[in-house]
Design a protein around this motif. Sequence first.
Motif, PDB file in Angstrom:
ATOM      1  N   ASP A  79      -4.519   1.158   5.200  1.00  0.00           N
ATOM      2  CA  ASP A  79      -5.533   1.765   4.345  1.00  0.00           C
ATOM      3  C   ASP A  79      -5.363   1.353   2.886  1.00  0.00           C
ATOM      4  OD1 ASP A  79      -6.378   3.024   6.640  1.00  0.00           O
ATOM      5  OD2 ASP A  79      -5.570   4.993   6.113  1.00  0.00           O
ATOM      6  N   GLU A  80      -4.128   1.098   2.478  1.00  0.00           N
ATOM      7  CA  GLU A  80      -3.860   0.759   1.082  1.00  0.00           C
ATOM      8  C   GLU A  80      -4.230  -0.685   0.726  1.00  0.00           C
ATOM      9  OE1 GLU A  80      -1.995   2.397  -1.914  1.00  0.00           O
ATOM     10  OE2 GLU A  80      -3.497   3.627  -0.917  1.00  0.00           O
ATOM     11  N   LEU A  81      -4.427  -1.532   1.707  1.00  0.00           N
ATOM     12  CA  LEU A  81      -4.699  -2.944   1.410  1.00  0.00           C
ATOM     13  C   LEU A  81      -5.895  -3.101   0.476  1.00  0.00           C
ATOM     14  CD1 LEU A  81      -4.054  -4.502   4.924  1.00  0.00           C
ATOM     15  CD2 LEU A  81      -2.748  -4.985   2.842  1.00  0.00           C
ATOM     16  N   GLY A  82      -6.972  -2.394   0.765  1.00  0.00           N
ATOM     17  CA  GLY A  82      -8.143  -2.489  -0.096  1.00  0.00           C
ATOM     18  C   GLY A  82      -7.901  -1.909  -1.470  1.00  0.00           C
ATOM     19  N   ASN A  83      -7.115  -0.825  -1.546  1.00  0.00           N
ATOM     20  CA  ASN A  83      -6.853  -0.188  -2.836  1.00  0.00           C
ATOM     21  C   ASN A  83      -6.098  -1.091  -3.792  1.00  0.00           C
ATOM     22  OD1 ASN A  83      -8.098   2.234  -2.109  1.00  0.00           O
ATOM     23  ND2 ASN A  83      -6.209   3.092  -1.261  1.00  0.00           N
ATOM     24  N   VAL A  84      -5.258  -1.968  -3.257  1.00  0.00           N
ATOM     25  CA  VAL A  84      -4.471  -2.849  -4.128  1.00  0.00           C
ATOM     26  C   VAL A  84      -5.115  -4.224  -4.281  1.00  0.00           C
ATOM     27  CG1 VAL A  84      -2.320  -1.642  -3.627  1.00  0.00           C
ATOM     28  CG2 VAL A  84      -2.967  -3.610  -2.228  1.00  0.00           C
ATOM     29  N   GLY A  85      -6.377  -4.344  -3.856  1.00  0.00           N
ATOM     30  CA  GLY A  85      -7.106  -5.591  -4.068  1.00  0.00           C
ATOM     31  C   GLY A  85      -6.893  -6.637  -3.007  1.00  0.00           C
ATOM     32  N   LEU A  86      -6.573  -6.211  -1.787  1.00  0.00           N
ATOM     33  CA  LEU A  86      -6.340  -7.155  -0.687  1.00  0.00           C
ATOM     34  C   LEU A  86      -7.225  -6.774   0.505  1.00  0.00           C
ATOM     35  CD1 LEU A  86      -2.448  -7.274  -0.879  1.00  0.00           C
ATOM     36  CD2 LEU A  86      -4.005  -9.080  -1.624  1.00  0.00           C
ATOM     37  N   PRO A  87      -8.539  -6.921   0.372  1.00  0.00           N
ATOM     38  CA  PRO A  87      -9.428  -6.469   1.443  1.00  0.00           C
ATOM     39  C   PRO A  87      -9.421  -7.357   2.678  1.00  0.00           C
ATOM     40  CG  PRO A  87     -10.690  -7.542  -0.278  1.00  0.00           C
ATOM     41  CD  PRO A  87      -9.273  -7.458  -0.784  1.00  0.00           C
ATOM     42  N   ASN A  88      -8.924  -8.589   2.543  1.00  0.00           N
ATOM     43  CA  ASN A  88      -8.965  -9.527   3.669  1.00  0.00           C
ATOM     44  C   ASN A  88      -7.571 -10.088   3.944  1.00  0.00           C
ATOM     45  OD1 ASN A  88     -11.937  -9.534   4.041  1.00  0.00           O
ATOM     46  ND2 ASN A  88     -11.906 -10.428   1.975  1.00  0.00           N
ATOM     47  N   PRO A  89      -6.659  -9.253   4.439  1.00  0.00           N
ATOM     48  CA  PRO A  89      -5.289  -9.729   4.679  1.00  0.00           C
ATOM     49  C   PRO A  89      -5.239 -10.716   5.827  1.00  0.00           C
ATOM     50  CG  PRO A  89      -5.608  -7.548   5.608  1.00  0.00           C
ATOM     51  CD  PRO A  89      -6.845  -7.853   4.827  1.00  0.00           C
ATOM     52  N   GLY A  90      -4.238 -11.588   5.760  1.00  0.00           N
ATOM     53  CA  GLY A  90      -4.050 -12.578   6.807  1.00  0.00           C
ATOM     54  C   GLY A  90      -3.198 -12.049   7.935  1.00  0.00           C
ATOM     55  N   PRO A  91      -2.971 -12.868   8.952  1.00  0.00           N
ATOM     56  CA  PRO A  91      -2.233 -12.409  10.136  1.00  0.00           C
ATOM     57  C   PRO A  91      -0.793 -12.027   9.845  1.00  0.00           C
ATOM     58  CG  PRO A  91      -2.643 -14.780  10.227  1.00  0.00           C
ATOM     59  CD  PRO A  91      -3.461 -14.252   9.101  1.00  0.00           C
ATOM     60  N   THR A  92      -0.148 -12.700   8.896  1.00  0.00           N
ATOM     61  CA  THR A  92       1.237 -12.323   8.577  1.00  0.00           C
ATOM     62  C   THR A  92       1.300 -10.940   7.970  1.00  0.00           C
ATOM     63  OG1 THR A  92       1.866 -14.635   8.243  1.00  0.00           O
ATOM     64  CG2 THR A  92       3.280 -12.953   7.266  1.00  0.00           C
ATOM     65  N   ALA A  93       0.400 -10.667   7.010  1.00  0.00           N
ATOM     66  CA  ALA A  93       0.380  -9.347   6.384  1.00  0.00           C
ATOM     67  C   ALA A  93       0.089  -8.257   7.416  1.00  0.00           C
ATOM     68  CB  ALA A  93      -0.660  -9.309   5.271  1.00  0.00           C
ATOM     69  N   LEU A  94      -0.879  -8.501   8.278  1.00  0.00           N
ATOM     70  CA  LEU A  94      -1.222  -7.502   9.285  1.00  0.00           C
ATOM     71  C   LEU A  94      -0.086  -7.282  10.276  1.00  0.00           C
ATOM     72  CD1 LEU A  94      -4.963  -8.378   9.993  1.00  0.00           C
ATOM     73  CD2 LEU A  94      -4.074  -6.368   8.790  1.00  0.00           C
ATOM     74  N   SER A  95       0.628  -8.343  10.582  1.00  0.00           N
ATOM     75  CA  SER A  95       1.729  -8.196  11.543  1.00  0.00           C
ATOM     76  C   SER A  95       2.850  -7.334  10.982  1.00  0.00           C
ATOM     77  CB  SER A  95       2.274  -9.572  11.944  1.00  0.00           C
ATOM     78  OG  SER A  95       3.016 -10.162  10.885  1.00  0.00           O
ATOM     79  N   MET A  96       2.998  -7.307   9.648  1.00  0.00           N
ATOM     80  CA  MET A  96       4.029  -6.479   9.031  1.00  0.00           C
ATOM     81  C   MET A  96       3.699  -4.990   9.100  1.00  0.00           C
ATOM     82  SD  MET A  96       6.519  -8.396   8.016  1.00  0.00           S
ATOM     83  CE  MET A  96       6.198  -9.215   9.585  1.00  0.00           C
ATOM     84  N   LEU A  97       2.484  -4.650   9.471  1.00  0.00           N
ATOM     85  CA  LEU A  97       2.056  -3.260   9.541  1.00  0.00           C
ATOM     86  C   LEU A  97       1.832  -2.797  10.975  1.00  0.00           C
ATOM     87  CD1 LEU A  97      -0.571  -3.425   6.634  1.00  0.00           C
ATOM     88  CD2 LEU A  97       1.903  -3.112   6.491  1.00  0.00           C
ATOM     89  N   ASP A  98       2.200  -3.644  11.933  1.00  0.00           N
ATOM     90  CA  ASP A  98       1.916  -3.390  13.341  1.00  0.00           C
ATOM     91  C   ASP A  98       3.189  -3.003  14.087  1.00  0.00           C
ATOM     92  OD1 ASP A  98       0.362  -3.560  15.844  1.00  0.00           O
ATOM     93  OD2 ASP A  98       1.649  -5.283  16.232  1.00  0.00           O
ATOM     94  N   LEU A  99       3.118  -1.920  14.866  1.00  0.00           N
ATOM     95  CA  LEU A  99       4.275  -1.434  15.635  1.00  0.00           C
ATOM     96  C   LEU A  99       4.037  -1.519  17.141  1.00  0.00           C
ATOM     97  CD1 LEU A  99       5.146   1.799  13.577  1.00  0.00           C
ATOM     98  CD2 LEU A  99       6.055  -0.508  13.283  1.00  0.00           C
ATOM     99  N   SER A 100       3.111  -2.378  17.560  1.00  0.00           N
ATOM    100  CA  SER A 100       2.756  -2.416  18.981  1.00  0.00           C
ATOM    101  C   SER A 100       3.381  -3.575  19.746  1.00  0.00           C
ATOM    102  CB  SER A 100       1.229  -2.496  19.121  1.00  0.00           C
ATOM    103  OG  SER A 100       0.740  -3.723  18.585  1.00  0.00           O
ATOM    104  N   ASN A 101       4.159  -4.400  19.076  1.00  0.00           N
ATOM    105  CA  ASN A 101       4.721  -5.581  19.745  1.00  0.00           C
ATOM    106  C   ASN A 101       6.223  -5.692  19.468  1.00  0.00           C
ATOM    107  OD1 ASN A 101       5.032  -8.031  21.086  1.00  0.00           O
ATOM    108  ND2 ASN A 101       4.447  -9.239  19.293  1.00  0.00           N
TER     109      ASN A 101
END
Length: 513
Positions: free
Chosen positions: A446-468
């Motif tokens: 949720d904070e990605l957009g607040n800090v000016g990162l509305p379109n994160p890449g796969p590496t950034a998203l993977s750092m926020l994922d707990l499903s793998n």
Amino acid sequence: MNGAESLVATLVNAGVEVCFANPGTSELHLVAALDRVPGMRCVLCLFEGGVTGAADGYARMAGKPAATLLHLGPGLGNGFANLHNARRAHTPVLNVVGEHATYHMAFDAPLTSDIQAVAGAVSAHVDTVREASALGAAGARALAAAQSGMGHVSTLIVHADAAWTEGGIVADPVAPTPPAAPEPERVRAAAEALRAGQAMILAGNLGARREALLLASAIAAKTGARLATIGRNPRLERGAGTAVAERLANPAGPQSKALADVRNLILVGEGEPITFFGHPNRPSRTTHPDCAMLHLADPHDDALAALRALADEVGARTADAVLEPYAPPELPTGPLNPDSVAAVVGALLPENAVVADESITVGRSLHKFTRSSAPHDWMHLPGGAIGIGIPLATGAAVAVPDRKVINLQADGSGMYTVQALWTQARENLDVLTVVWSNRSYKILRDELGNVGLPNPGPTALSMLDLSNPEIGWVGIARGFGVEAEQVDTLEGFIAAFRDGIAHRGPRLIEVVL
């Protein structure tokens, strides 16, 4: 009597009943003293963050400090995050930290570190004791510092030879500094601000306790002001029969919207509302630029006395307070989502329960669905350092063993101190842990957009994922000796929550969202 025995006897005589511990070699004489001096319950935790978080939860509910026993600088460092939370919660905590024997310090042994520097970042009082004869008196002073005002973190560093050497002296208790009395000028200024209109009373800490909020509600009703709290208080007494108060959400956008029309903000045990983080091109304050701040009582002031004085000034009486009715929500039907699980909690919450809330994103619906439930206590996360929920509930259950403790727990932050489940099993504590398993650091997404990162890449998203891979909460809990089950339907959650409320002892429900 050696130094360690004199310290334990001093603390017991002053009313300290519990020590949460994860000791090492340098603290073994202190551990042995817990056997030889009666009156101190020792609770073992498997990680120091569990020790410090449990001490926080205990003190919030017991109204007095527990001791912690930590191993040298690294042990204190491991407990640092939850000591930060305790500092922000103004919780009285007394750390006892072992140090190498005085003669061994010159050799720079592997575990040598600057304990004073680590302790100083979170402690209002730090003392180092080198002699057995001084240990009891130092303990009495450290305890008084922890109990002064609303409460502080206090750290006593004990050289090993001060603990094992004979010549310890049991010290008399030292009186703590009480909360400061109200200042008449502040009371008059607050009254004038209330008369000016567009006013809000923002209560926190001691100002958010039951009796204080009733007075604040009466003052608000008498003057036409609004009454609010922020959702990060150490302990709120809530539910039917308590004062009606708005809850200012922690996210900056909703908080700014709620405060947009306020021009006179009376702060009672609370600081100025600000954002958790600085965001690009956004203000740090959430109040309107023209809003005046009036500090009626600071966190370590006597908020109740200040509110009594203000009530007299404006002619308000407790009978004017607006109270929550007993109106829990109906049990919901349909899909499993944050609103429906919050409604289940609100409908089934037992009277006199204690809630340790580290729900993060899933918990944003909880307030509206529980405000009119049966009377209960709610513990928030004032310091923002995640990983306190499970140990906070653990400490609370030690403090109030006759009350059901419910830990509403985000899955990501729960993994920081999951070892505290073992302590719940070891001590047979009556804690129901409900894990909201969305398998991500959702708050950071949720904070990605607040800090000016509305379109994160796969590496950034993977750092926020707990499903793998997925975290197996049921297996983890059972491995620590706690009964557990997983649910993925609303009907399953209702049945599991009812069962968890009905049975004593530690249990865990993983709710897959």
